[in-house]
Write an enzyme that holds these catalytic residues in place. Structure first.
Site, PDB file in Angstrom:
ATOM      1  N   GLU A  39       0.863  -1.189   0.000  1.00 16.86           N
ATOM      2  CA  GLU A  39       0.000   0.000   0.000  1.00 16.86           C
ATOM      3  C   GLU A  39       0.895   1.233   0.000  1.00 16.86           C
ATOM      4  O   GLU A  39       1.783   1.347   0.845  1.00 16.86           O
ATOM      5  CB  GLU A  39      -0.885   0.009   1.243  1.00 16.86           C
ATOM      6  CG  GLU A  39      -1.600   1.326   1.493  1.00 16.86           C
ATOM      7  CD  GLU A  39      -2.214   1.413   2.882  1.00 16.86           C
ATOM      8  OE1 GLU A  39      -2.489   2.544   3.332  1.00 16.86           O
ATOM      9  OE2 GLU A  39      -2.408   0.363   3.529  1.00 16.86           O
ATOM     10  N   LYS A 128     -11.520  -1.993   7.110  1.00 18.34           N
ATOM     11  CA  LYS A 128     -10.247  -1.870   7.822  1.00 18.34           C
ATOM     12  C   LYS A 128     -10.531  -1.414   9.244  1.00 18.34           C
ATOM     13  O   LYS A 128     -10.939  -0.273   9.462  1.00 18.34           O
ATOM     14  CB  LYS A 128      -9.344  -0.865   7.099  1.00 18.34           C
ATOM     15  CG  LYS A 128      -8.026  -0.603   7.787  1.00 18.34           C
ATOM     16  CD  LYS A 128      -7.147   0.299   6.923  1.00 18.34           C
ATOM     17  CE  LYS A 128      -7.085   1.689   7.451  1.00 18.34           C
ATOM     18  NZ  LYS A 128      -6.103   2.530   6.728  1.00 18.34           N
ATOM     19  N   GLY A 177       2.830  -1.430   8.944  1.00 19.57           N
ATOM     20  CA  GLY A 177       3.524  -0.212   8.543  1.00 19.57           C
ATOM     21  C   GLY A 177       5.016  -0.243   8.768  1.00 19.57           C
ATOM     22  O   GLY A 177       5.740  -1.067   8.208  1.00 19.57           O
TER      23      GLY A 177
END
Length: 206
Positions: A39, A128, A177
């Site tokens: 992403e 999400k 992340g």
């Protein structure tokens, strides 16, 4: 097709705050480590061009999502750049409608049971839950009781230590992340370390 590939990939690496020059070696390192979905967030300068570059170089070998897509205008830019799926930290009807119009997977950000069901009724194929760490993995087990018809992605605070627990508790996929796409390692050019970290995220127990 995109939905099934995203669920098969299980782990999406979130790329935020890296440069255009770093994106291809970063994605290559992740790919070598077994990651098949990335992403690129739209609060990263040059995000649309990065998406184009990754799609040109990896084609169908890597799913490419656009993150932090907060409205229909940004959604259209991301789709024209080649994004396979679009994510947001919030729920925006325009973003969802644009994704559905262009047959792209929308992954809006939600947290409460009401928000999860609302996003589903608005056409989200995946929701999400963000930030997942607000309630932890056990929350997903509770949510999946009455809402087992909804596909859920865990994002926010997912780590090497807990990602398997999120899957055990009902998450269908996760987004990771900085622990995976570590900006310090990327900045120093240590892409081999990125590959080794990626390998730790590609073994998912049932």
């Amino acid at each position: 097709m995109i939905l099934s590939h995203l669920l098969s990939a299980k782990v999406t690496s979130i790329l935020r705050g890296i440069s255009e020059q770093q994106v291809l070696p970063t994605v290559s390192a992740l790919y070598e480590g077994g990651i098949r979905s990335v992403e690129i967030t739209f609060n990263t300068p040059g995000a649309a061009r990065m998406i184009e570059k990754v799609k040109e170089n990896f084609g169908d070998k890597m799913l490419v999502g656009a993150g932090t897509v907060m409205d229909s205008t940004t959604a259209r830019i991301a789709i024209l750049a080649g994004a396979d799926f679009l994510l947001a930290p919030t729920l925006n009807q325009g973003m969802l409608e644009t994704c559905n119009r262009y047959a792209k997977v929308a992954v809006p950000g939600v947290l409460t049971p009401t928000e999860i069901q609302t996003a589903y009724e608005m056409g989200a194929q995946i929701v999400k839950v963000f930030p997942a760490s607000a309630f932890g993995p056990a929350y997903f087990k509770q949510i999946k009781g009455p809402l087992d018809h909804i596909t859920i992605m865990a994002v926010g605070g997912v780590s090497q230590e807990n990602f398997k627990e999120y899957f055990r508790c009902g998450a269908d996929c996760v987004g990771v992340g900085g622990e995976l796409a570590n900006v310090e390692l990327i900045g120093s050019g240590n892409f081999a370390a990125i590959t080794e970290i990626a390998k730790k995220f590609t073994v998912v127990s049932s």
